[in-house]
Design a protein around this motif. Structure first.
Motif, short mmCIF file in Angstrom:
data_model
loop_
_atom_site.label_atom_id
_atom_site.label_comp_id
_atom_site.label_asym_id
_atom_site.label_seq_id
_atom_site.Cartn_x
_atom_site.Cartn_y
_atom_site.Cartn_z
N ALA A 104 0.86 -1.29 -0.08
CA ALA A 104 -0.24 -0.13 -0.04
C ALA A 104 0.88 1.17 -0.15
CB ALA A 104 -0.83 0.15 1.33
N ILE B 167 5.40 4.31 1.20
CA ILE B 167 4.97 3.28 1.92
C ILE B 167 5.09 3.23 3.49
CG2 ILE B 167 5.17 1.44 -0.44
CD1 ILE B 167 7.58 0.15 1.29
N ASP C 233 8.99 5.44 9.63
CA ASP C 233 8.62 4.02 9.47
C ASP C 233 7.26 4.11 10.06
OD1 ASP C 233 10.80 3.03 7.82
OD2 ASP C 233 12.04 3.14 9.58
N SER D 177 15.05 -5.88 6.43
CA SER D 177 15.05 -5.86 7.78
C SER D 177 14.08 -4.85 8.38
CB SER D 177 16.30 -5.86 8.24
OG SER D 177 17.14 -4.59 7.93
N THR D 178 13.89 -3.77 7.92
CA THR D 178 13.28 -2.61 8.44
C THR D 178 11.64 -3.21 8.59
OG1 THR D 178 14.60 -1.16 7.36
CG2 THR D 178 12.53 -0.10 8.25
N THR D 179 11.33 -3.54 7.28
CA THR D 179 9.84 -4.36 7.54
C THR D 179 9.68 -5.13 8.47
OG1 THR D 179 9.59 -3.78 5.18
CG2 THR D 179 8.08 -5.43 5.84
N THR E 35 18.99 -9.27 5.67
CA THR E 35 19.75 -8.46 6.55
C THR E 35 21.24 -8.68 6.59
OG1 THR E 35 19.81 -7.67 8.90
CG2 THR E 35 19.21 -10.13 8.47
N HIS E 36 22.12 -7.69 6.89
CA HIS E 36 23.42 -7.99 6.92
C HIS E 36 23.75 -8.26 8.58
CE1 HIS E 36 23.21 -5.74 3.30
NE2 HIS E 36 24.15 -6.67 2.78
N GLY F 179 22.65 -10.84 0.83
CA GLY F 179 23.57 -10.82 -0.28
C GLY F 179 22.57 -10.69 -1.68
N VAL G 255 7.02 -8.27 0.41
CA VAL G 255 6.15 -7.64 1.46
C VAL G 255 7.00 -6.21 1.29
CG1 VAL G 255 5.54 -7.49 3.93
CG2 VAL G 255 6.20 -9.84 2.83
N GLY H 195 10.89 -3.43 1.72
CA GLY H 195 10.47 -2.39 1.24
C GLY H 195 10.59 -2.21 -0.52
N GLN I 181 15.27 -4.31 -6.18
CA GLN I 181 16.39 -5.59 -6.53
C GLN I 181 15.99 -6.61 -7.33
OE1 GLN I 181 18.75 -6.55 -2.50
NE2 GLN I 181 17.91 -4.80 -1.67
N1 NAP Z 1 2.89 0.34 3.07
C1 NAP Z 1 2.94 -1.00 3.13
O1 NAP Z 1 1.94 -1.83 2.95
C2 NAP Z 1 4.39 -1.44 3.47
C3 NAP Z 1 4.76 -2.67 3.21
C4 NAP Z 1 5.80 -3.52 3.81
C5 NAP Z 1 6.65 -2.37 4.41
N2 NAP Z 1 6.34 -1.03 4.66
C6 NAP Z 1 7.22 -0.28 5.48
O2 NAP Z 1 8.15 0.36 4.52
C7 NAP Z 1 9.20 0.51 5.12
C8 NAP Z 1 10.36 0.07 4.41
O3 NAP Z 1 11.48 0.22 4.72
P1 NAP Z 1 12.91 0.06 3.94
O4 NAP Z 1 12.83 0.96 2.87
O5 NAP Z 1 13.98 0.42 4.95
O6 NAP Z 1 12.98 -1.27 3.38
P2 NAP Z 1 13.15 -2.70 4.13
O7 NAP Z 1 13.55 -3.50 2.60
O8 NAP Z 1 12.14 -3.22 4.99
O9 NAP Z 1 14.61 -2.75 5.08
C9 NAP Z 1 15.81 -2.43 4.26
C10 NAP Z 1 17.00 -3.01 4.98
O10 NAP Z 1 16.99 -4.60 4.90
C11 NAP Z 1 18.33 -5.18 4.60
N3 NAP Z 1 18.57 -5.64 3.08
C12 NAP Z 1 17.69 -5.20 1.92
N4 NAP Z 1 18.28 -5.99 0.92
C13 NAP Z 1 19.10 -6.43 1.50
C14 NAP Z 1 19.95 -7.80 0.63
N5 NAP Z 1 19.78 -7.85 -0.54
N6 NAP Z 1 20.85 -8.45 1.68
C15 NAP Z 1 20.91 -8.29 2.90
N7 NAP Z 1 20.07 -7.15 3.46
C16 NAP Z 1 19.24 -6.53 2.75
C17 NAP Z 1 19.19 -3.64 4.76
O11 NAP Z 1 19.31 -3.80 6.32
P3 NAP Z 1 20.50 -4.26 7.11
O12 NAP Z 1 21.46 -5.05 6.40
O13 NAP Z 1 21.19 -3.22 8.00
O14 NAP Z 1 19.61 -5.08 8.25
C18 NAP Z 1 18.51 -2.79 4.48
O15 NAP Z 1 18.81 -1.56 4.93
C19 NAP Z 1 9.34 0.11 6.70
O16 NAP Z 1 8.94 0.99 7.51
C20 NAP Z 1 8.04 -0.97 6.55
O17 NAP Z 1 7.20 -1.28 7.57
C21 NAP Z 1 5.35 -0.71 4.40
#
Ligand code: NAP
Length: 190
Positions: free
Chosen positions: A9, A16, A21, A53-55, A77-78, A100, A121, A123, A129
């Motif tokens: 959404a 999003i 967050d 990991s943020t989600t 997550t890393h 990775g 799900v 972000g 990616q």
């Molecule tokens: N509106 C909606 O329906 C909806 C749906 C889903 C999410 N959300 C919200 O949207 C926001 C999304 O946050 P965000 O933009 O930060 O995205 P995210 O994808 O939730 O988190 C990003 C983090 O995931 C890890 N990551 C991503 N790709 C990776 C990979 N290939 N390998 C290893 N680690 C990886 C990294 O963190 P680390 O390595 O530091 O852990 C990166 O900083 C959140 O607040 C979530 O709650 C909203």
């Protein structure tokens, strides 16, 4: 065949989540069960999910540590993150941490989904990616009647999509798109 679907959404201006967050703007919107983009119908076609990991942190905080999903869930997550304290199903939470390039885990993610879809799900960059390697098939986006001015981006890439379906659910416009690929202008310019 497993499709990869970004079901999410967004605000009208493509956020999003807000910059902190928060999804408060989303959770207060009225929705009709069984309407366009219905969650129960969508999840019925999903075999596995993947999130950043943020989600993951948001889901755990929102559900007070109780993992709500029964399907295999991959968390990217890393870092070393804790598993959920418990799961709503009563079974151990099926959460698998990975790190990775998405291309290196695609076969595993698709395999876990079986004959069903893989749900990205969030972000937005994670969906990006998958798009980068031509592995994002569809987006299903519910657009809330909210603008935030700033926040977490819906899909920070340059892509062409094809509109497949549009509907209304409560205050949301629900749009389903097929991802064609890189923007035509970008493809033409090499
Ligand atoms: N509106 C909606 O329906 C909806 C749906 C889903 C999410 N959300 C919200 O949207 C926001 C999304 O946050 P965000 O933009 O930060 O995205 P995210 O994808 O939730 O988190 C990003 C983090 O995931 C890890 N990551 C991503 N790709 C990776 C990979 N290939 N390998 C290893 N680690 C990886 C990294 O963190 P680390 O390595 O530091 O852990 C990166 O900083 C959140 O607040 C979530 O709650 C909203």
């Amino acid at each position: 065949m497993t499709r990869t679907v970004f079901y999410t959404a967004t605000t009208l201006d493509g956020c999003i989540a807000d910059p902190d967050d928060s999804l408060d703007w989303l959770l207060r919107q009225p929705q009709e069960e069984g309407g366009a983009g219905d969650y129960a119908e969508f999840i019925g076609g999903v075999g596995a999910l993947v999130m950043g990991s943020t989600t993951y942190a948001w889901v755990l905080a929102h559900e007070q540590g109780v993992w709500p999903y029964t399907l295999p869930a991959f968390v990217l997550t890393h870092r070393e993150l804790p598993l959920p304290a418990s799961a709503a199903s009563g079974e151990p939470a099926d959460v698998r941490f990975r790190s990775g390039a998405v291309v290196d885990m695609l076969a595993e993610l698709r395999g876990a989904a079986g004959a069903k879809d893989l749900w990205i799900v969030g972000g937005g960059d994670l969906a990006g990616q998958f798009a980068d390697i031509g592995a994002l098939d569809e987006t299903v986006v519910s657009i809330a009647p909210v603008v935030l001015g700033a926040g977490r981006p819906l899909l920070p890439r340059r892509l062409d999509l094809e509109l497949l379906e549009v509907g209304r659910n409560g205050s949301f416009v629900v749009a389903r798109h097929r991802v064609i690929g890189a923007l035509a202008e970008d493809r033409e310019n090499g």
